[in-house]
Design a protein around this motif. Sequence first.
Motif, PDB file in Angstrom:
ATOM      1  N   VAL A  87     -18.736  12.848 -19.923  1.00 13.07           N
ATOM      2  CA  VAL A  87     -20.043  12.507 -19.328  1.00 13.07           C
ATOM      3  C   VAL A  87     -20.871  13.774 -19.123  1.00 13.07           C
ATOM      4  O   VAL A  87     -22.065  13.819 -19.443  1.00 13.07           O
ATOM      5  CB  VAL A  87     -19.844  11.750 -17.995  1.00 13.07           C
ATOM      6  N   SER A  88     -20.221  14.835 -18.592  1.00 15.28           N
ATOM      7  CA  SER A  88     -20.937  16.098 -18.390  1.00 15.28           C
ATOM      8  C   SER A  88     -21.475  16.634 -19.708  1.00 15.28           C
ATOM      9  O   SER A  88     -22.610  17.096 -19.805  1.00 15.28           O
ATOM     10  CB  SER A  88     -20.008  17.137 -17.776  1.00 15.28           C
TER      11      SER A  88
ATOM     12  N   ILE B  98     -24.440  14.527 -20.840  1.00 12.85           N
ATOM     13  CA  ILE B  98     -25.645  14.846 -20.062  1.00 12.85           C
ATOM     14  C   ILE B  98     -26.209  16.199 -20.492  1.00 12.85           C
ATOM     15  O   ILE B  98     -27.416  16.370 -20.663  1.00 12.85           O
ATOM     16  CB  ILE B  98     -25.330  14.822 -18.551  1.00 12.85           C
TER      17      ILE B  98
ATOM     18  N   GLY C 171       0.828  -1.215   0.000  1.00 10.65           N
ATOM     19  CA  GLY C 171       0.000   0.000   0.000  1.00 10.65           C
ATOM     20  C   GLY C 171       0.853   1.252   0.000  1.00 10.65           C
ATOM     21  O   GLY C 171       0.617   2.190  -0.787  1.00 10.65           O
TER      22      GLY C 171
ATOM     23  N   ASP D  99       2.029   6.377  -6.950  1.00 12.88           N
ATOM     24  CA  ASP D  99       0.965   7.237  -7.460  1.00 12.88           C
ATOM     25  C   ASP D  99       1.312   8.709  -7.268  1.00 12.88           C
ATOM     26  O   ASP D  99       1.024   9.550  -8.123  1.00 12.88           O
ATOM     27  CB  ASP D  99      -0.340   6.898  -6.727  1.00 12.88           C
ATOM     28  N   LYS D 100       1.947   9.002  -6.138  1.00  7.74           N
ATOM     29  CA  LYS D 100       2.224  10.413  -5.813  1.00  7.74           C
ATOM     30  C   LYS D 100       3.418  10.962  -6.593  1.00  7.74           C
ATOM     31  O   LYS D 100       3.396  12.105  -7.046  1.00  7.74           O
ATOM     32  CB  LYS D 100       2.476  10.548  -4.317  1.00  7.74           C
TER      33      LYS D 100
ATOM     34  N   ILE E 251     -12.966  11.669 -18.688  1.00  7.73           N
ATOM     35  CA  ILE E 251     -14.237  10.938 -18.579  1.00  7.73           C
ATOM     36  C   ILE E 251     -15.324  11.856 -18.025  1.00  7.73           C
ATOM     37  O   ILE E 251     -16.445  11.910 -18.542  1.00  7.73           O
ATOM     38  CB  ILE E 251     -14.067   9.681 -17.685  1.00  7.73           C
ATOM     39  N   GLU E 252     -14.968  12.612 -16.963  1.00 12.54           N
ATOM     40  CA  GLU E 252     -15.958  13.509 -16.362  1.00 12.54           C
ATOM     41  C   GLU E 252     -16.436  14.553 -17.377  1.00 12.54           C
ATOM     42  O   GLU E 252     -17.621  14.881 -17.449  1.00 12.54           O
ATOM     43  CB  GLU E 252     -15.356  14.200 -15.140  1.00 12.54           C
TER      44      GLU E 252
ATOM     45  N   LEU F 108       2.444   1.667  -3.353  1.00 12.90           N
ATOM     46  CA  LEU F 108       1.483   2.158  -4.356  1.00 12.90           C
ATOM     47  C   LEU F 108       1.218   3.646  -4.168  1.00 12.90           C
ATOM     48  O   LEU F 108       1.127   4.403  -5.156  1.00 12.90           O
ATOM     49  CB  LEU F 108       0.173   1.379  -4.252  1.00 12.90           C
ATOM     50  N   ILE F 109       1.098   4.068  -2.917  1.00 15.43           N
ATOM     51  CA  ILE F 109       0.873   5.502  -2.650  1.00 15.43           C
ATOM     52  C   ILE F 109       2.056   6.307  -3.183  1.00 15.43           C
ATOM     53  O   ILE F 109       1.880   7.349  -3.853  1.00 15.43           O
ATOM     54  CB  ILE F 109       0.669   5.740  -1.137  1.00 15.43           C
TER      55      ILE F 109
ATOM     56  N   ARG G  73      -3.843   9.179 -14.206  1.00 15.46           N
ATOM     57  CA  ARG G  73      -5.154   8.944 -13.583  1.00 15.46           C
ATOM     58  C   ARG G  73      -6.002  10.208 -13.612  1.00 15.46           C
ATOM     59  O   ARG G  73      -7.177  10.192 -13.974  1.00 15.46           O
ATOM     60  CB  ARG G  73      -4.964   8.497 -12.132  1.00 15.46           C
ATOM     61  N   ASP G  74      -5.370  11.313 -13.214  1.00 15.64           N
ATOM     62  CA  ASP G  74      -6.106  12.585 -13.203  1.00 15.64           C
ATOM     63  C   ASP G  74      -6.594  12.946 -14.599  1.00 15.64           C
ATOM     64  O   ASP G  74      -7.724  13.388 -14.792  1.00 15.64           O
ATOM     65  CB  ASP G  74      -5.200  13.701 -12.676  1.00 15.64           C
TER      66      ASP G  74
END
Lengths: 260, 156
Positions: A39-40, A43, A12, A19-20, A35-36, A15-16, A28-29
């Motif tokens: 999707v927005s 919609i 863990g 990722d950092k 995606i956001e 992984l942190i 990821r960001d």
Amino acid sequence: MRFYRFWLIFLGIGLISLDKFSFVGFARDYVTIFIEKQVSLSIYRVRNYPLLLILNTQQQRELAKENADLQKKVEQYSVMLQQSQNQNIEIKNASMLKDDVVYNNFQQTIAKAILDVNFFANNQVLIDIGSNKNINLGDAVVNKDGVIGQINSVNKASAQLMFVTNPDFKIYLQSKTTKAKMLAQGGGHNSIIVNYIDKSDNLQVGDILETTGLDDTYPMGIPVAKVTKIFYENNGFNNAVCVPVVNYNAMQYVLVLHKE
Amino acid sequence: MKNNLKYLIMLLAAVFTQFMVNNFTIFYVDIFGAVLVIALLLGSYSWLFLICLSLLADLLSHWYLGTHLIGMVLISIMSDKIVNFYRISNPLNKFVIAVFYYLLLFFIIVLIGFITKKVFFSVTSLLFQIFVVLPIVQLIVHALAKKNKSNSLFYE
């Protein structure tokens, strides 16, 4: 089991850290934001579909109207461009005539033809120069194709030109091939009538009639008309119907000749 | 195979719900955290499932990868001893126990966020998770877990 837990905690923490401090976080960001956003957007589109549809229809109508206006403008501009090009050609042709040896004894002035009601009804046309440019009554008017007519009315800044097809117009001509002399008169409707042609003159259809140079108005050898029909009259002479060599509809600039 | 399909559907529904709630409401929920706590308390899930679930929980939210894993491992130390008590408890007790462990997980996650300088905390979201999300998740996971073989043996 405790052993596994120990390593899982380490995993863990690893992984942190990964990722950092690596590109994984950025990736990821980026993916999340993408995606956001999509999707927005979806919609929003679904919610506002009727509104967008109406807007699109209105925009399409406006665009169609604008397109029609632009097409009209393009047509207008293309006509203006064509006229401008024709004018340039006419000016060039008229200027070239100045160097012609035939016109050496004449004072030459280029004028612009202005089409008015007389052009369509009375076989006449207005030109944009008058007595201010030393234009006189009876001056000859020609262009590169041949004789156009004669000045019949002069104002200070304009003059009226009578075509050779005008019924009031008379001109002394000769056949280009046989040099037989004859008197021609305007017949109206873009025609010239030649009466009293001697049968021995042997005039043929298609012959070109040109100026004689015997009058002081026109230089010798300028084409005037082309014979289209010859017929016999009861008086023992031939008559001929001719058409002018100049196309009046395409005429924009003319050369006025004044005997010096 | 049939149970796996049900879990898969549940996880997909959780992904969708979490995404929609987090992005289109004022709340920021952690549905996978709730699933993780209930799964730990039930004690009938494999470690592989729990690890995958914790990684999925991090992947689909703003926390760093491994945050839920550490939280899950740490609370599993205390949840092991209460699994049997949790199974025989009534629904209200189950809810209270779940809330306690969920708050514990939440505390660990916030602590890790604080250490890594990526902390997000909202009281309204926490209350929404405890009183709305957690009971619903608890009901769903229990309903699915009853079909499991080990549970069937235990209840029978």
